[in-house]
Design a protein around this motif. Structure first.
Motif, PDB file in Angstrom:
ATOM      1  N   GLN A  63       0.832  -1.206   0.000  1.00 19.89           N
ATOM      2  CA  GLN A  63       0.000   0.000   0.000  1.00 19.89           C
ATOM      3  C   GLN A  63       0.864   1.253   0.000  1.00 19.89           C
ATOM      4  OE1 GLN A  63      -2.513  -0.430   3.430  1.00 19.89           O
ATOM      5  NE2 GLN A  63      -4.034  -1.640   2.346  1.00 19.89           N
ATOM      6  N   ARG A  64       1.935   1.240   0.785  1.00 17.69           N
ATOM      7  CA  ARG A  64       2.829   2.405   0.818  1.00 17.69           C
ATOM      8  C   ARG A  64       3.489   2.627  -0.536  1.00 17.69           C
ATOM      9  NH1 ARG A  64       6.889   2.513   5.617  1.00 17.69           N
ATOM     10  NH2 ARG A  64       7.405   4.437   4.552  1.00 17.69           N
ATOM     11  N   ALA A  65       3.930   1.550  -1.185  1.00 12.65           N
ATOM     12  CA  ALA A  65       4.556   1.674  -2.500  1.00 12.65           C
ATOM     13  C   ALA A  65       3.557   2.196  -3.524  1.00 12.65           C
ATOM     14  CB  ALA A  65       5.122   0.328  -2.938  1.00 12.65           C
ATOM     15  N   ASP A  66       2.333   1.678  -3.492  1.00 10.82           N
ATOM     16  CA  ASP A  66       1.294   2.150  -4.418  1.00 10.82           C
ATOM     17  C   ASP A  66       0.966   3.618  -4.165  1.00 10.82           C
ATOM     18  OD1 ASP A  66       1.226  -0.367  -5.507  1.00 10.82           O
ATOM     19  OD2 ASP A  66      -0.630  -0.971  -4.472  1.00 10.82           O
ATOM     20  N   ALA A  67       0.881   3.999  -2.892  1.00 15.34           N
ATOM     21  CA  ALA A  67       0.582   5.396  -2.566  1.00 15.34           C
ATOM     22  C   ALA A  67       1.707   6.311  -3.022  1.00 15.34           C
ATOM     23  CB  ALA A  67       0.352   5.544  -1.065  1.00 15.34           C
ATOM     24  N   ALA A  68       2.954   5.889  -2.854  1.00 15.43           N
ATOM     25  CA  ALA A  68       4.087   6.707  -3.296  1.00 15.43           C
ATOM     26  C   ALA A  68       4.078   6.854  -4.810  1.00 15.43           C
ATOM     27  CB  ALA A  68       5.394   6.077  -2.823  1.00 15.43           C
ATOM     28  N   GLU A  69       3.747   5.778  -5.510  1.00 12.32           N
ATOM     29  CA  GLU A  69       3.692   5.847  -6.970  1.00 12.32           C
ATOM     30  C   GLU A  69       2.560   6.768  -7.434  1.00 12.32           C
ATOM     31  OE1 GLU A  69       2.912   2.849 -10.730  1.00 12.32           O
ATOM     32  OE2 GLU A  69       3.568   2.033  -8.810  1.00 12.32           O
ATOM     33  N   THR A  70       1.409   6.651  -6.797  1.00 12.78           N
ATOM     34  CA  THR A  70       0.280   7.517  -7.151  1.00 12.78           C
ATOM     35  C   THR A  70       0.614   8.979  -6.878  1.00 12.78           C
ATOM     36  OG1 THR A  70      -1.243   5.734  -6.619  1.00 12.78           O
ATOM     37  CG2 THR A  70      -2.173   7.948  -6.722  1.00 12.78           C
ATOM     38  N   TYR A  71       1.259   9.242  -5.741  1.00 16.56           N
ATOM     39  CA  TYR A  71       1.640  10.613  -5.414  1.00 16.56           C
ATOM     40  C   TYR A  71       2.646  11.155  -6.421  1.00 16.56           C
ATOM     41  CZ  TYR A  71       3.563  14.630  -3.027  1.00 16.56           C
ATOM     42  OH  TYR A  71       3.999  15.882  -2.736  1.00 16.56           O
ATOM     43  N   ALA A  72       3.611  10.332  -6.816  1.00 13.36           N
ATOM     44  CA  ALA A  72       4.599  10.776  -7.791  1.00 13.36           C
ATOM     45  C   ALA A  72       3.943  11.094  -9.131  1.00 13.36           C
ATOM     46  CB  ALA A  72       5.673   9.709  -7.962  1.00 13.36           C
ATOM     47  N   GLN A  73       2.989  10.267  -9.526  1.00 15.66           N
ATOM     48  CA  GLN A  73       2.292  10.531 -10.791  1.00 15.66           C
ATOM     49  C   GLN A  73       1.470  11.812 -10.715  1.00 15.66           C
ATOM     50  OE1 GLN A  73       0.042   6.976 -11.507  1.00 15.66           O
ATOM     51  NE2 GLN A  73       1.800   5.825 -12.267  1.00 15.66           N
ATOM     52  N   SER A  74       0.767  12.022  -9.596  1.00 16.65           N
ATOM     53  CA  SER A  74      -0.039  13.237  -9.487  1.00 16.65           C
ATOM     54  C   SER A  74       0.850  14.471  -9.364  1.00 16.65           C
ATOM     55  CB  SER A  74      -0.996  13.143  -8.300  1.00 16.65           C
ATOM     56  OG  SER A  74      -0.277  13.111  -7.080  1.00 16.65           O
ATOM     57  N   ALA A  75       1.994  14.343  -8.688  1.00 15.71           N
ATOM     58  CA  ALA A  75       2.914  15.481  -8.581  1.00 15.71           C
ATOM     59  C   ALA A  75       3.508  15.812  -9.942  1.00 15.71           C
ATOM     60  CB  ALA A  75       4.015  15.179  -7.574  1.00 15.71           C
ATOM     61  N   GLN A  76       3.811  14.782 -10.729  1.00 19.77           N
ATOM     62  CA  GLN A  76       4.354  15.016 -12.061  1.00 19.77           C
ATOM     63  C   GLN A  76       3.300  15.665 -12.961  1.00 19.77           C
ATOM     64  OE1 GLN A  76       5.597  11.492 -14.066  1.00 19.77           O
ATOM     65  NE2 GLN A  76       6.747  12.580 -15.615  1.00 19.77           N
ATOM     66  N   ALA A  77       2.045  15.274 -12.797  1.00 17.75           N
ATOM     67  CA  ALA A  77       0.976  15.864 -13.616  1.00 17.75           C
ATOM     68  C   ALA A  77       0.743  17.323 -13.250  1.00 17.75           C
ATOM     69  CB  ALA A  77      -0.312  15.064 -13.438  1.00 17.75           C
ATOM     70  N   ARG A  78       1.050  17.685 -11.991  1.00 16.41           N
ATOM     71  CA  ARG A  78       0.829  19.068 -11.556  1.00 16.41           C
ATOM     72  C   ARG A  78       2.033  19.969 -11.781  1.00 16.41           C
ATOM     73  NH1 ARG A  78      -0.269  18.493  -5.716  1.00 16.41           N
ATOM     74  NH2 ARG A  78       0.223  16.335  -5.985  1.00 16.41           N
ATOM     75  N   GLU A  79       3.121  19.438 -12.311  1.00 15.71           N
ATOM     76  CA  GLU A  79       4.303  20.272 -12.536  1.00 15.71           C
ATOM     77  C   GLU A  79       3.969  21.355 -13.552  1.00 15.71           C
ATOM     78  OE1 GLU A  79       7.839  18.279 -13.659  1.00 15.71           O
ATOM     79  OE2 GLU A  79       7.945  17.126 -11.808  1.00 15.71           O
ATOM     80  N   PRO A  80       4.410  22.554 -13.263  1.00 13.09           N
ATOM     81  CA  PRO A  80       4.108  23.639 -14.204  1.00 13.09           C
ATOM     82  C   PRO A  80       4.937  23.494 -15.483  1.00 13.09           C
ATOM     83  CG  PRO A  80       5.562  24.420 -12.484  1.00 13.09           C
ATOM     84  CD  PRO A  80       5.175  23.025 -12.110  1.00 13.09           C
ATOM     85  N   LEU A  81       4.390  24.027 -16.539  1.00 16.36           N
ATOM     86  CA  LEU A  81       5.090  24.047 -17.808  1.00 16.36           C
ATOM     87  C   LEU A  81       6.003  25.261 -17.793  1.00 16.36           C
ATOM     88  CD1 LEU A  81       5.377  22.885 -20.649  1.00 16.36           C
ATOM     89  CD2 LEU A  81       3.593  24.453 -21.361  1.00 16.36           C
TER      90      LEU A  81
END
Length: 144
Positions: A63-81
């Motif tokens: 669960q921790r690994a999945d949560a870290a992966e989900t957070y990384a994906q959402s953080a990458q999607a929110r990175e400004p251009l």
């Protein structure tokens, strides 16, 4: 009978003590069997408990690994251009996503003209003020 009782009365307490000791030995052996059964059951329960704890820890780690992966994906999607050059802006503006997000200069001026036209002929007061707000249609709104 009374004569036999008088003759063997000292053996009577010894006989009673022997019966009492035999009864205690019987009780002790039954309690010991129950204790062995209980301990063997605990060993099985302890092994099951250790297995359940290991399963829970593995599940938590996943669960921790999945949560870290989900957070990384959402953080990458929110990175400004971040645009570093005008050529990058031009190339991005030519893509479909760039056309939707990048406003041309004529659209920005159109917004300024729309706001000037919106407030230019406003002659009715709101009822609570001294007069109407003066409109300065010649200048662009602040910040542009």
């Amino acid at each position: 009978m009374w004569t036999a009782l008088r003759r063997f009365w000292p053996a009577l307490p010894v006989l009673l003590l022997g019966l009492w000791a035999a009864r205690l030995d019987h009780l002790r052996s039954s309690y010991r069997e129950q204790l062995i059964e209980c301990r063997s059951g605990r060993q099985v329960d302890r092994a099951n408990g250790d297995r359940d704890v290991a399963k829970a820890e593995a599940s938590f780690a996943k669960q921790r690994a999945d949560a870290a992966e989900t957070y990384a994906q959402s953080a990458q999607a929110r990175e400004p251009l971040i645009v570093r050059s005008t050529n990058t802006v031009r190339e991005y503006a030519q893509t479909d996503a760039g056309r939707a997000q990048c406003l041309g200069a004529d659209r920005v001026h159109g917004v300024d003209e729309f706001s000037a036209a919106l407030f230019a002929d406003h002659s009715a007061s709101s009822g609570g003020g001294q007069g109407r707000v003066p409109a300065d249609a010649g200048t662009a709104p602040a910040g542009r």
